[in-house]
Design a protein around this motif. Structure first.
Motif, PDB file in Angstrom:
ATOM      1  N   TYR A  83       0.870  -1.133   0.056  1.00 53.50           N
ATOM      2  CA  TYR A  83       0.027   0.066   0.041  1.00 53.50           C
ATOM      3  C   TYR A  83       0.758   1.251   0.145  1.00 53.50           C
ATOM      4  O   TYR A  83       1.815   1.116   0.699  1.00 53.50           O
ATOM      5  CB  TYR A  83      -1.009   0.191   1.205  1.00 53.50           C
ATOM      6  CG  TYR A  83      -1.919  -1.131   1.259  1.00 53.50           C
ATOM      7  CD1 TYR A  83      -3.269  -0.777   0.386  1.00 53.50           C
ATOM      8  CD2 TYR A  83      -1.730  -2.444   1.909  1.00 53.50           C
ATOM      9  CE1 TYR A  83      -4.322  -1.877   0.497  1.00 53.50           C
ATOM     10  CE2 TYR A  83      -2.682  -3.304   2.013  1.00 53.50           C
ATOM     11  CZ  TYR A  83      -3.895  -2.965   1.083  1.00 53.50           C
ATOM     12  OH  TYR A  83      -4.982  -3.864   1.131  1.00 53.50           O
ATOM     13  N   ILE A 130       1.264   5.420   0.177  1.00 51.37           N
ATOM     14  CA  ILE A 130       0.543   6.423   1.299  1.00 51.37           C
ATOM     15  C   ILE A 130       0.876   7.616   0.514  1.00 51.37           C
ATOM     16  O   ILE A 130       2.165   7.914   0.148  1.00 51.37           O
ATOM     17  CB  ILE A 130       0.968   6.594   2.394  1.00 51.37           C
ATOM     18  CG1 ILE A 130       0.236   5.292   3.396  1.00 51.37           C
ATOM     19  CG2 ILE A 130       0.477   8.008   3.214  1.00 51.37           C
ATOM     20  CD1 ILE A 130       1.162   4.403   3.237  1.00 51.37           C
ATOM     21  N   VAL A 186      -4.402   6.566  -0.224  1.00 52.55           N
ATOM     22  CA  VAL A 186      -3.842   5.550  -0.163  1.00 52.55           C
ATOM     23  C   VAL A 186      -4.178   4.853  -1.480  1.00 52.55           C
ATOM     24  O   VAL A 186      -5.352   4.836  -1.960  1.00 52.55           O
ATOM     25  CB  VAL A 186      -3.958   4.528   0.962  1.00 52.55           C
ATOM     26  CG1 VAL A 186      -3.356   3.162   0.811  1.00 52.55           C
ATOM     27  CG2 VAL A 186      -3.534   5.174   2.265  1.00 52.55           C
TER      28      VAL A 186
END
Length: 316
Positions: free
Chosen positions: A160, A162, A194
């Motif tokens: 993921y 950011i 995100v």
């Protein structure tokens, strides 16, 4: 009769004088060893390496990233993360980081961090789903914790990413749904999103955007940023609305930034409208063009205030 000193003797004397007077700066102190180093696979052929800022008696001017003792990246001192590309799928790697100062002093190497790239997934063109329900919580005035709902992918989410105002600032493993972001400034508005990524480097659409205003530093007044910025895209036009900052006097002038660059100055010649402010501008870009927008107000003392949260728009 005394002979005049030779050139080498004069040079030595000058060097002694400079040293005695402190004119020559012999910096031999090494920066501290970078800590908090992490390495995680961003795809089958790339690894994302991050670390916390090192310190130095003067200043850290750069970082060097090593893979099994071989230097693979040299970065400026303001950078604390990097993607290492062109790696092999399903392969184990180890990375270390060293800090460097202006005198060329190198810190000791950080502890080696292991990581294994995943198996390649050829012909995978399916992006992960959008991460859901992003939330942010302030941790003091210089850090924040983000959390979100897990995304799904046909082959699996590997990481993921950011983003803060469209710039990636952090990454975590695909098994994690929280991230701790540091290095923020007090009294500042931040907008976070995100994205999920898979082993084939397919990235999801952005999650919902969340805003965070960090606490002001001691002795500093409240934020001067416009709040509640909203963007509505219509055919050929973009409508902006926002709540002016509380400055004690009506705000008559704003600067509008698009994609981080000053686009125009909005000025009310007479008394500005009470309550919510609004502005409409024309766009001629082709459908699908992406913009980010943010505002700041001219304060009663003539200075420009804090930026609003950033909003992203896609021309329809």
């Amino acid at each position: 009769m005394q002979r005049p000193p030779t050139l080498p003797a004069l040079a030595c004397a000058a060097a002694l004088i400079l040293t005695a007077c402190g004119g020559e700066d012999n910096d031999t102190e090494r920066p501290t060893t970078p800590v908090g180093v992490t390495a995680q696979a961003g795809s089958a052929t790339s690894v994302h390496v991050m670390w916390e800022q090192a310190t130095d008696n003067k200043a850290v001017t750069g970082y060097e990233v090593f893979q099994k003792g071989a230097k693979v990246k040299t970065l400026p001192g303001t950078t604390h993360m990097v993607d290492i590309d062109r790696l092999s799928p399903a392969t184990a790697y180890t990375f270390t980081v060293r800090a460097r100062d202006a005198a060329g002093n190198l810190s000791g190497p950080s502890p080696a961090v292991p990581v294994t790239t995943p198996v390649a997934t050829p012909e995978d063109h399916t992006a992960p789903s959008r991460p859901q329900k992003l939330h942010v919580r302030a941790d003091g005035s210089r850090a924040a914790t983000l959390s979100w709902g897990r995304a799904v992918d046909n082959t699996g989410v590997t990481s993921y990413d950011i983003y803060q105002e469209d710039s990636r600032i952090h990454s975590v493993r695909g098994t994690e749904t929280t991230a701790h972001v540091t290095g923020l400034r007090p009294g500042t508005v931040y907008t976070f999103t995100v994205r999920a990524r898979d082993a084939a480097e397919n990235s999801s659409p952005d999650s919902n955007a969340v805003d965070l205003t960090t606490a002001s530093a001691p002795g500093k007044g409240p934020s001067t940023a416009p709040t509640d910025l909203k963007v509505t895209v219509r055919k050929g036009n973009v409508d902006l609305t926002w709540t002016p900052p509380k400055t004690g006097e009506p705000v008559k002038e704003y600067q509008l930034f698009l994609n981080g660059k000053l686009a125009t100055t909005i000025v009310w010649g007479a008394e500005p409208p009470a309550g919510t402010a609004a502005y409409t501008f024309t766009v001629t870009d082709k459908p699908g063009t992406r913009y980010s927008a943010k505002l700041r107000a001219r304060l009663p003392d003539g200075k420009w205030g804090d930026f609003s949260a950033q909003r992203t728009m896609v021309i329809g």
